[in-house]
Design an enzyme around this catalytic site. Structure first.
Site, PDB file in Angstrom:
ATOM      1  N   ARG A  82       0.830  -1.105   0.044  1.00 61.67           N
ATOM      2  CA  ARG A  82       0.113   0.044   0.003  1.00 61.67           C
ATOM      3  C   ARG A  82       0.741   1.154   0.044  1.00 61.67           C
ATOM      4  NH1 ARG A  82      -5.311   1.384   3.311  1.00 61.67           N
ATOM      5  NH2 ARG A  82      -6.060   0.018   1.808  1.00 61.67           N
ATOM      6  N   HIS A  99      -7.272   0.971  -6.610  1.00 59.44           N
ATOM      7  CA  HIS A  99      -7.661  -0.107  -5.251  1.00 59.44           C
ATOM      8  C   HIS A  99      -7.927  -1.312  -6.011  1.00 59.44           C
ATOM      9  CE1 HIS A  99      -7.797  -1.392  -1.135  1.00 59.44           C
ATOM     10  NE2 HIS A  99      -8.593  -0.554  -0.840  1.00 59.44           N
ATOM     11  N   GLN A 144     -10.117  -4.067  -3.476  1.00 57.63           N
ATOM     12  CA  GLN A 144     -11.378  -3.627  -3.212  1.00 57.63           C
ATOM     13  C   GLN A 144     -12.473  -3.765  -3.963  1.00 57.63           C
ATOM     14  OE1 GLN A 144     -11.889  -2.060  -0.056  1.00 57.63           O
ATOM     15  NE2 GLN A 144     -14.130  -2.694  -0.532  1.00 57.63           N
ATOM     16  N   ASP A 172     -16.943   7.177  -1.633  1.00 56.93           N
ATOM     17  CA  ASP A 172     -15.741   7.043  -0.930  1.00 56.93           C
ATOM     18  C   ASP A 172     -15.908   8.291  -0.151  1.00 56.93           C
ATOM     19  OD1 ASP A 172     -13.586   6.107   0.023  1.00 56.93           O
ATOM     20  OD2 ASP A 172     -12.514   6.184  -1.740  1.00 56.93           O
ATOM     21  N   CYS A 201     -16.231   1.359   0.377  1.00 57.87           N
ATOM     22  CA  CYS A 201     -15.161   0.543   0.659  1.00 57.87           C
ATOM     23  C   CYS A 201     -14.596   0.836   2.282  1.00 57.87           C
ATOM     24  CB  CYS A 201     -13.971   0.987  -0.280  1.00 57.87           C
ATOM     25  SG  CYS A 201     -13.298   2.683   0.007  1.00 57.87           S
ATOM     26  N   ARG A 211     -13.268  -8.695   1.410  1.00 61.47           N
ATOM     27  CA  ARG A 211     -11.918  -8.630   1.030  1.00 61.47           C
ATOM     28  C   ARG A 211     -11.046  -9.699   1.550  1.00 61.47           C
ATOM     29  NH1 ARG A 211      -9.830  -3.379   1.357  1.00 61.47           N
ATOM     30  NH2 ARG A 211      -7.862  -4.496   0.682  1.00 61.47           N
TER      31      ARG A 211
HETATM   32  N1  NVA Z   1      -9.981   6.543  -1.459  1.00 64.23           N
HETATM   33  C1  NVA Z   1      -9.636   6.252  -0.044  1.00 64.23           C
HETATM   34  C2  NVA Z   1      -9.883   4.441  -0.036  1.00 64.23           C
HETATM   35  C3  NVA Z   1      -9.506   4.135   1.540  1.00 64.23           C
HETATM   36  C4  NVA Z   1      -9.620   2.691   1.606  1.00 64.23           C
HETATM   37  C5  NVA Z   1      -8.140   6.528   0.201  1.00 64.23           C
HETATM   38  O1  NVA Z   1      -7.372   6.314  -0.726  1.00 64.23           O
HETATM   39  O2  NVA Z   1      -7.679   6.771   1.309  1.00 64.23           O
HETATM   40  N1   CP Z   2     -11.225  -0.242   2.240  1.00 65.72           N
HETATM   41  C1   CP Z   2      -9.829  -0.433   2.675  1.00 65.72           C
HETATM   42  O1   CP Z   2      -9.086  -0.516   2.069  1.00 65.72           O
HETATM   43  O2   CP Z   2      -9.856  -0.237   4.226  1.00 65.72           O
HETATM   44  P1   CP Z   2      -8.434  -0.005   4.941  1.00 65.72           P
HETATM   45  O3   CP Z   2      -7.903   1.526   4.599  1.00 65.72           O
HETATM   46  O4   CP Z   2      -8.953   0.127   6.453  1.00 65.72           O
HETATM   47  O5   CP Z   2      -7.525  -1.194   4.443  1.00 65.72           O
END
Ligand code: NVA
Ligand code: CP
Length: 303
Positions: free
Chosen positions: A104, A131, A134, A219, A259, A287
């Site tokens: 990540r 992502h 997800q 989101d 998500c 997930r």
């Molecule tokens: N769009 C959000 C998703 C978090 C799971 C982010 O990138 O922070």
């Molecule tokens: N939806 C998702 O990826 O959640 P986290 O940021 O908690 O991993």
């Protein structure tokens, strides 16, 4: 099994997704029955987090243990990644010691560079651009509740972010349409998603985007890495809050997904996310199941 990475949704074919959704359903059934499923005994997953996480961490970590393997957890702060060791060197070293890597991070180019120098499969656990894990879980959840997503309409209300880009890629690959409504200045970037325009339509009014949709999804207004824009975004996104009126504009049996993490009263009203059309808890749980199918597939192929 030849080396295969999962860096964006388009890294797998529609046929591979069909296999993975069937496999995830089987793995889920076994999990619910407390039946052991350990095809990855003695395999190790390295998880590298440069941003915070709850779902991604728990689902990959628990998932790998349940598959019989083990996990190494690294963050920027507690590894040499935070002290400027080149990504290429990190990739060469880490991938000599483990069987699989989940990352990540920020820019997609970072994970692409890591993958280029990795001896083992690399999975995108979220980047600024995409992502894919997800969206795989979201589509699996849709299939569980409503059957095939082919020919259906997904309404995206909110930021043209990593989730939105990945929805567009999925629409093109799996044959459905995304109705996108974002505030001005926060549009999806077709070049980033790398799709042709006929898999999505843009609507100024989020109500119009929701009209007739089979699934309404949103989101956070401010994704990780964009925190400095938070106040400006709160103003710009004020009309992009999924509420009961938007759900009423969608089909009567439309689902709601997010998500997570969610901010009730910002991108979604509590009565929607906590209401009868919401499947967010199934979505989060899934997930675990789809990623177990994915890890098994990247390491062992079709079983
Ligand atoms: N769009 C959000 C998703 C978090 C799971 C982010 O990138 O922070
Ligand atoms: N939806 C998702 O990826 O959640 P986290 O940021 O908690 O991993």
């Amino acid at each position: 099994m030849s080396l295969k990475h999962y860096l964006q949704f388009t890294d797998l074919t529609a046929d591979e997704y069909a296999y993975l959704f069937d496999r995830a359903a089987l793995i889920k059934k076994k999990f619910k029955a407390y039946e052991k499923h350990q095809p990855l005994a003695d395999r190790t997953l390295a998880m590298i987090f440069e941003k915070a996480s709850t779902r991604t961490r728990v689902s990959f970590e628990a998932g790998m243990y349940q598959l019989g393997g083990s996990v190494v957890h690294l963050t920027t702060g507690d590894s040499q990644l935070g002290r400027a060791e080149p990504i290429e060197d990190s990739a060469r070293v880490i991938s000599r010691m483990v069987d699989l890597v989940m990352i990540r991070t920020y820019e997609q180019t970072k994970i692409a560079r890591f993958a280029e120098y990795s001896r083992v499969p690399v999975i995108n656990g979220l980047t600024n651009e995409f992502h894919p894990c997800q969206i795989m879980a979201d589509i699996f959840t849709f299939i569980e509740h409503r059957g095939s997503i082919r020919g259906k309409t997904v309404a995206w209300v909110g930021d043209g972010n990593n989730m939105a880009n990945t929805w567009l890629q999925a629409a093109e690959l799996l044959g459905f349409t995304v109705h996108v409504s974002t505030p001005g200045g926060y549009e999806v970037n077709q070049a980033v998603a790398g799709v042709k325009s006929d898999c999505y339509q843009v609507f100024k009014d989020p109500m119009q985007a929701c009209a007739g949709a089979d699934l309404v999804t949103t989101d956070v207004w401010t994704s990780m890495g964009y925190e400095a824009e938070n106040e400006a975004r709160k103003k710009a996104f004020a009309d992009w809050c999924v509420d009961a009126d938007m759900m009423r504009a969608a089909k009567p049996d439309a689902l709601f997904m997010h998500c997570l993490p969610a901010h009730r009263g910002e991108e979604v009203e509590a009565e929607v996310i906590d209401g009868p059309q919401s499947v967010v808890w199934d979505e989060a749980e899934n997930r675990l199941h789809v990623q177990k199918a994915l890890m098994e597939y990247l390491l062992l192929g079709r079983l």
